[in-house]
Design an enzyme around this catalytic site. Sequence first.
Site: not given
Ligand code: KPL
Length: 314
Positions: A18, A23, A114, A201, A219
């Site tokens: 990836g 990555g 994530n 997270k 962000n």
């Molecule tokens: O994990 C993230 C993402 O964008 O997926 C954060 C920590 C919010 C950083 O942008």
Amino acid sequence: MSRPARSSGDIPPWLIVGAGALGQLFAASLAPHHPLVLLGRRPAAPVVRLRTVDGSDLSVALRRELPSEWAAEREEIDAPALVMLATKSRDTQAALDALSPRLKPTTPLLLLQNGFQIQPRISGRWAGPVLCASTTEAAYRPAPATDHASIDVVHAAAGETWIGDLAGQHHDLASTVAACLNDAGMIAGACRDIRQRLWWKLAVNAVINPLTASHRVLNGELAKPEFRPRIATLVAEISRIMQAEGIQPPGKGWQALVDGVIETTAANQSSMLQDVLAGRPTERDAILGPLIDAGCRHALETSTLTALYQTTPN
Ligand code: KPL
């Protein structure tokens, strides 16, 4: 798996699957210290050009392979010491299925996704150790039209990476992998509570990613007053779900956890915003799905998360 010596030619490489922002960031950071192969889907030069957190540009040479649909053909990657899966959550199983005929069944995996969807699934099925990482490293691939168009990946904020396995059986391996990341200058540690950290997270991503993607903002914009009431309501709903799910709140509390990441990653484009801008599917289901499912399982109110789910690009 032993910790490899620096620049040793006969150490089996790590395979990073990836070539998205994370990555490439991990590959570029590790490559000077550790043999590795980066597998991507698109043709790319054998260097990663990285803009570092302090603003300097760095070119890191590494071996890239361009398998068709991940089916790597080169002999050398048959026996990697570790496979780091850095694909999007929805692509991870397919990438592993395509590669697994060429891997030893006991090859250790490190999952970088994530959410909390793919981690339990792969942990329950893979014969070898499955490590999961929870990282707050922030990186994005700049759009071609920006001033740093020649850069492959911008390291927007240095974060920390926690590594552990859901069954709690591979702490030594997690420590070895974390030490390799430390050698590469990354902040990383092994932990025995990775499930909790993945849910922490998840709380952060469930707030930051959908809002930044829907409003197309960095962000840091979420610190502005117009977003505060919505974020407070979301955090309250998420914290009730976490409590019912048996997830301990972080020491500083849920609101401070989310606000802290908004602040430290202020200059970053969330991964979901990057997906939306690139016209890719988002990780909406992997991030919001487990929270809404858990809320329903515990008969809790999930109207704010459900409304967010419905308005989040998929
Ligand atoms: O994990 C993230 C993402 O964008 O997926 C954060 C920590 C919010 C950083 O942008």
